[in-house]
Motif scaffolding. Sequence first.
Motif, PDB file in Angstrom:
ATOM      1  N   THR A   9      -6.320   6.913   2.558  1.00 53.99           N
ATOM      2  CA  THR A   9      -4.939   7.271   2.217  1.00 53.99           C
ATOM      3  C   THR A   9      -4.661   7.156   0.725  1.00 53.99           C
ATOM      4  O   THR A   9      -3.695   7.725   0.238  1.00 53.99           O
ATOM      5  CB  THR A   9      -3.944   6.339   2.928  1.00 53.99           C
ATOM      6  OG1 THR A   9      -4.132   4.996   2.425  1.00 53.99           O
ATOM      7  CG2 THR A   9      -4.107   6.384   4.430  1.00 53.99           C
ATOM      8  N   HIS A  11      -3.766   4.364  -0.530  1.00 59.46           N
ATOM      9  CA  HIS A  11      -2.870   3.208  -0.617  1.00 59.46           C
ATOM     10  C   HIS A  11      -3.689   1.917  -0.593  1.00 59.46           C
ATOM     11  O   HIS A  11      -4.529   1.730   0.280  1.00 59.46           O
ATOM     12  CB  HIS A  11      -1.881   3.215   0.552  1.00 59.46           C
ATOM     13  CG  HIS A  11      -0.970   2.039   0.545  1.00 59.46           C
ATOM     14  ND1 HIS A  11      -1.162   0.958   1.383  1.00 59.46           N
ATOM     15  CD2 HIS A  11       0.130   1.760  -0.200  1.00 59.46           C
ATOM     16  CE1 HIS A  11      -0.211   0.065   1.153  1.00 59.46           C
ATOM     17  NE2 HIS A  11       0.579   0.531   0.194  1.00 59.46           N
ATOM     18  N   GLU A  12      -3.433   1.050  -1.568  1.00 57.26           N
ATOM     19  CA  GLU A  12      -4.158  -0.226  -1.644  1.00 57.26           C
ATOM     20  C   GLU A  12      -3.374  -1.337  -0.964  1.00 57.26           C
ATOM     21  O   GLU A  12      -2.169  -1.482  -1.168  1.00 57.26           O
ATOM     22  CB  GLU A  12      -4.433  -0.616  -3.096  1.00 57.26           C
ATOM     23  CG  GLU A  12      -5.244  -1.897  -3.203  1.00 57.26           C
ATOM     24  CD  GLU A  12      -5.676  -2.230  -4.625  1.00 57.26           C
ATOM     25  OE1 GLU A  12      -6.391  -3.221  -4.788  1.00 57.26           O
ATOM     26  OE2 GLU A  12      -5.302  -1.482  -5.559  1.00 57.26           O
ATOM     27  N   VAL A  13      -4.069  -2.117  -0.168  1.00 56.07           N
ATOM     28  CA  VAL A  13      -3.521  -3.313   0.464  1.00 56.07           C
ATOM     29  C   VAL A  13      -4.022  -4.510  -0.330  1.00 56.07           C
ATOM     30  O   VAL A  13      -5.208  -4.592  -0.644  1.00 56.07           O
ATOM     31  CB  VAL A  13      -4.000  -3.418   1.934  1.00 56.07           C
ATOM     32  CG1 VAL A  13      -3.541  -4.715   2.563  1.00 56.07           C
ATOM     33  CG2 VAL A  13      -3.550  -2.223   2.738  1.00 56.07           C
ATOM     34  N   ASP A  92      -6.083   2.796   4.621  1.00 56.44           N
ATOM     35  CA  ASP A  92      -5.758   2.136   3.353  1.00 56.44           C
ATOM     36  C   ASP A  92      -7.016   1.428   2.854  1.00 56.44           C
ATOM     37  O   ASP A  92      -7.999   1.292   3.586  1.00 56.44           O
ATOM     38  CB  ASP A  92      -4.634   1.120   3.544  1.00 56.44           C
ATOM     39  CG  ASP A  92      -3.343   1.763   4.040  1.00 56.44           C
ATOM     40  OD1 ASP A  92      -3.134   2.974   3.797  1.00 56.44           O
ATOM     41  OD2 ASP A  92      -2.551   1.057   4.680  1.00 56.44           O
ATOM     42  N   TYR A  94      -8.795  -1.961   0.445  1.00 61.27           N
ATOM     43  CA  TYR A  94      -8.606  -3.274  -0.160  1.00 61.27           C
ATOM     44  C   TYR A  94      -9.913  -3.695  -0.816  1.00 61.27           C
ATOM     45  O   TYR A  94     -10.998  -3.431  -0.316  1.00 61.27           O
ATOM     46  CB  TYR A  94      -8.134  -4.316   0.866  1.00 61.27           C
ATOM     47  CG  TYR A  94      -9.058  -4.533   2.049  1.00 61.27           C
ATOM     48  CD1 TYR A  94      -9.889  -5.651   2.108  1.00 61.27           C
ATOM     49  CD2 TYR A  94      -9.096  -3.634   3.106  1.00 61.27           C
ATOM     50  CE1 TYR A  94     -10.732  -5.866   3.199  1.00 61.27           C
ATOM     51  CE2 TYR A  94      -9.930  -3.832   4.184  1.00 61.27           C
ATOM     52  CZ  TYR A  94     -10.747  -4.938   4.229  1.00 61.27           C
ATOM     53  OH  TYR A  94     -11.590  -5.142   5.300  1.00 61.27           O
TER      54      TYR A  94
END
Length: 174
Positions: A9, A11-13, A92, A94
Amino acid sequence: MSTPAALPTGHEVRFGDEELIVSKTDLKGRITYVNRTFMQIAGYAENELLGQPHNIIRHPDMPRSVFRYLWDTIQTGREIFAYVKNITKAGDHYWVFAHVTPTLGADGAIAGFHSNRRTAGRTAIDAVEPLYAALRAEEARHANVKDGAMAGLALLEGTLRDAGKPYDEFVFAL
């Protein structure tokens, strides 16, 4: 069989400095234990992870050569530290600073592997991303995945030689 991760995505967690992701695997890299933090960050339930290959959380941005280097190191009985970008079930990502060690059986032989992972600092991530991009580019130049991983590994080893540092010193300097 577990559900594979979604497509990335972007998007970083992030997770807290006080949190520790823990997992254990057998000799083939199949997950035998995960802690609650692992499940929360990765977005999987325990029954979706146990028995699955640990690469269920491998982000496609991670160079295969880094995992080859990691795997070659732990199979000799040595520990290793590495920066790793993982993917969650939702797609996502990390970053972690992983410490992977062999687990020894009563006979002294390697019986599996244990990994503790802390959140990776932004400075280290920013430093490692260009290297990982170069490794991925080298890997992509080869039609055969195994050949690509070996070429990436050669590039990584050349980078270490040029830096005049063994891998551990190089990683801790980031």
